[in-house]
Design an enzyme around this catalytic site. Structure first.
Site, short mmCIF file in Angstrom:
data_model
loop_
_atom_site.label_atom_id
_atom_site.label_comp_id
_atom_site.label_asym_id
_atom_site.label_seq_id
_atom_site.Cartn_x
_atom_site.Cartn_y
_atom_site.Cartn_z
N ASP A 57 0.85 -1.19 0.00
CA ASP A 57 0.00 0.00 0.00
C ASP A 57 0.89 1.24 0.00
OD1 ASP A 57 -2.08 1.78 0.18
OD2 ASP A 57 -2.66 1.24 2.22
N LYS A 58 1.45 1.54 -1.15
CA LYS A 58 2.44 2.60 -1.26
C LYS A 58 1.89 3.98 -0.90
CE LYS A 58 5.49 0.56 -4.76
NZ LYS A 58 6.76 0.75 -4.03
N ASN A 60 11.66 -6.58 -7.96
CA ASN A 60 11.09 -5.27 -8.32
C ASN A 60 12.18 -4.23 -8.43
OD1 ASN A 60 10.75 -2.79 -6.31
ND2 ASN A 60 10.94 -4.65 -5.04
N ARG A 61 11.96 -3.32 -9.32
CA ARG A 61 12.79 -2.11 -9.43
C ARG A 61 11.86 -0.91 -9.60
NH1 ARG A 61 14.57 -5.18 -14.14
NH2 ARG A 61 13.54 -4.46 -16.07
N PHE A 117 10.35 3.76 -5.82
CA PHE A 117 9.56 4.67 -4.99
C PHE A 117 8.48 5.39 -5.79
CE2 PHE A 117 12.85 5.68 -1.37
CZ PHE A 117 12.69 4.40 -0.88
N ASN A 176 6.10 4.59 6.11
CA ASN A 176 7.46 4.42 5.62
C ASN A 176 7.80 5.60 4.71
OD1 ASN A 176 9.55 3.46 3.66
ND2 ASN A 176 9.40 1.57 4.84
N SER A 193 16.32 0.71 0.07
CA SER A 193 15.85 0.29 -1.24
C SER A 193 17.01 0.28 -2.23
CB SER A 193 14.76 1.22 -1.77
OG SER A 193 14.49 0.94 -3.13
N ASN A 235 16.65 0.46 -5.39
CA ASN A 235 16.15 0.97 -6.67
C ASN A 235 16.19 2.49 -6.80
OD1 ASN A 235 15.47 -1.69 -7.51
ND2 ASN A 235 13.69 -1.60 -6.16
N THR A 236 16.73 3.17 -5.79
CA THR A 236 17.00 4.60 -5.88
C THR A 236 18.51 4.77 -5.77
OG1 THR A 236 14.88 5.22 -4.88
CG2 THR A 236 16.64 6.85 -4.80
N LYS A 254 14.73 1.02 8.52
CA LYS A 254 14.70 -0.17 7.66
C LYS A 254 16.04 -0.31 6.95
CE LYS A 254 11.82 -2.75 4.45
NZ LYS A 254 10.45 -2.88 3.93
N THR A 262 14.70 -5.80 0.43
CA THR A 262 15.03 -6.76 -0.62
C THR A 262 16.54 -6.86 -0.80
OG1 THR A 262 14.86 -5.05 -2.31
CG2 THR A 262 12.87 -6.34 -1.85
N GLY A 283 10.80 -12.59 -1.26
CA GLY A 283 10.12 -13.89 -1.28
C GLY A 283 10.98 -15.00 -0.72
N TYR A 292 5.02 -9.55 2.56
CA TYR A 292 4.38 -8.94 1.41
C TYR A 292 4.37 -9.93 0.25
CZ TYR A 292 3.86 -5.84 -2.72
OH TYR A 292 3.48 -5.29 -3.91
#
Length: 342
Positions: free
Chosen positions: A60-61, A106-107, A110, A135, A169, A171-172, A205, A235, A255, A305
């Site tokens: 739930d971003k 995922n990538r 944000f 978050n 993260s 991915n940033t 985190k 991740t 996962g 998740y």
């Protein structure tokens, strides 16, 4: 049952489209929130959790359905990551379902609608029961990421049961550099200054891809700053052996393949903090046994998740029921008694 009947059709959809349908669908699912006072109730950072199982950030971003998720039996929900300004995230495709591995890559980057829009939604639920953490992150193109976290702290503190500072993260670009000792100290100082004396507890985190020296430094800073908890972990950019044809996609892996690494990191941080700081175990949790193992390793709370992608929203009640059974089986009177007991 509905999820099992429709899973084949859901898996035929692009994963990101399926996710949007899941957000829409959970709004209309019948639900009954967990209530404090049961055998799984636990207290962390001054907050009362009816059970230790939470929905991790990423589902739930934008803070659209926290109460609907609480209604599925989760003991708490963490929304986000949310940044000061809206951002589209990374180019698509950016979300990959690795069915053979029960994993996700995922990538996303944000992607979210920005702080003010989320704050307006979350303001409406003020006064309702349930633990909802927020978050917070920084915009990808920000010239001052510390200022972004400070801004988000000030904006979201009034609506948050706790604030989760996400610096993990993959991915940033450059975000994980904030885990370095000097940068992390400066960041947390800015967050606490913006939060004020009476604000919600601050959780941090962290990534699973840390060296022993990084773990020791983060643990030392977390204790010094009196954080509410460490969320271990996000991740991974590592790649254990995978069977899926999409295993080579870049991004963060979550996962089942993350389970052993994330479990070890809980053990590492439990040792590094001497058990003096609550831990939230995340990564590869799909069953009550997985959650129980993480608790016995040192986690006061756990989150999932990716497992919901494969098991559907009924997973929360299933795990919570299983935890009650395991608590009784092993002779513990509470979750707090079981934490770190392996």
């Amino acid at each position: 049952m509905l999820f099992r009947l429709t899973r084949h059709a859901i898996y035929a959809l692009d994963p990101e489209r399926a996710h949007r349908l899941a957000i829409a669908g959970v709004r209309f699912m019948p639900g009954k929130p967990a209530v404090p006072g049961g055998p799984l109730e636990t207290r962390v950072a001054g907050l009362t959790f009816p059970n230790p199982l939470g929905m991790a950030a990423g589902f739930d971003k934008d803070g659209e359905v926290p109460d609907a998720l609480l209604g599925q039996g989760f003991g708490f929900v963490e929304v986000g990551s949310i940044t000061p300004r809206p951002q589209a995230g990374n180019p698509k495709p950016r979300l990959f379902r690795l069915t053979e591995d029960r994993a996700v890559i995922n990538r996303m980057g944000f992607n979210n609608g920005g702080g003010p829009a989320a704050a307006a939604r979350l303001l409406v639920r003020q006064g309702r029961p349930g633990v909802v953490g927020i978050n917070i992150g920084a915009n990808k193109d920000s010239a001052d990421r510390v200022a972004d976290y400070a801004q988000m702290t000030q904006l979201m503190a009034p609506m948050a049961s706790y604030l989760a500072v996400n610096i993990s993260s993959p991915n940033t670009p450059g975000l994980r550099a904030l885990q370095d000792e000097g940068a992390l100290t400066a960041l947390l100082d800015a967050v606490f200054e913006s939060r004020g004396e009476s604000g919600p507890p601050v959780f941090l985190k962290v990534a699973p891809d840390l060296e022993p020296a990084d773990i020791e430094a983060i643990a030392r800073i977390a204790l010094d700053k009196k954080l509410g908890a460490l969320i271990v972990s996000n991740t991974t950019i590592s790649r254990p052996p995978l069977r899926s044809s999409q295993a080579g996609e870049t991004g963060g892996l979550s996962g089942a393949p993350l389970k052993e690494l994330a479990l070890q990191r809980v053990r590492d941080f439990r040792k590094a903090t001497g058990g003096e700081l609550p831990l939230v175990g995340v990564g590869g949790i799909a069953t009550a046994e997985d959650a129980w193992q993480r608790i016995r390793a040192g986690a006061s709370l756990v989150q999932l998740y990716s497992a919901m992608v494969y098991e559907g929203p009924g997973i929360a009640r299933h795990i919570v029921s299983g935890l009650e059974t395991l608590l009784r089986r092993d002779g513990f009177g509470s979750i707090a008694e079981a934490v770190g007991s392996e």
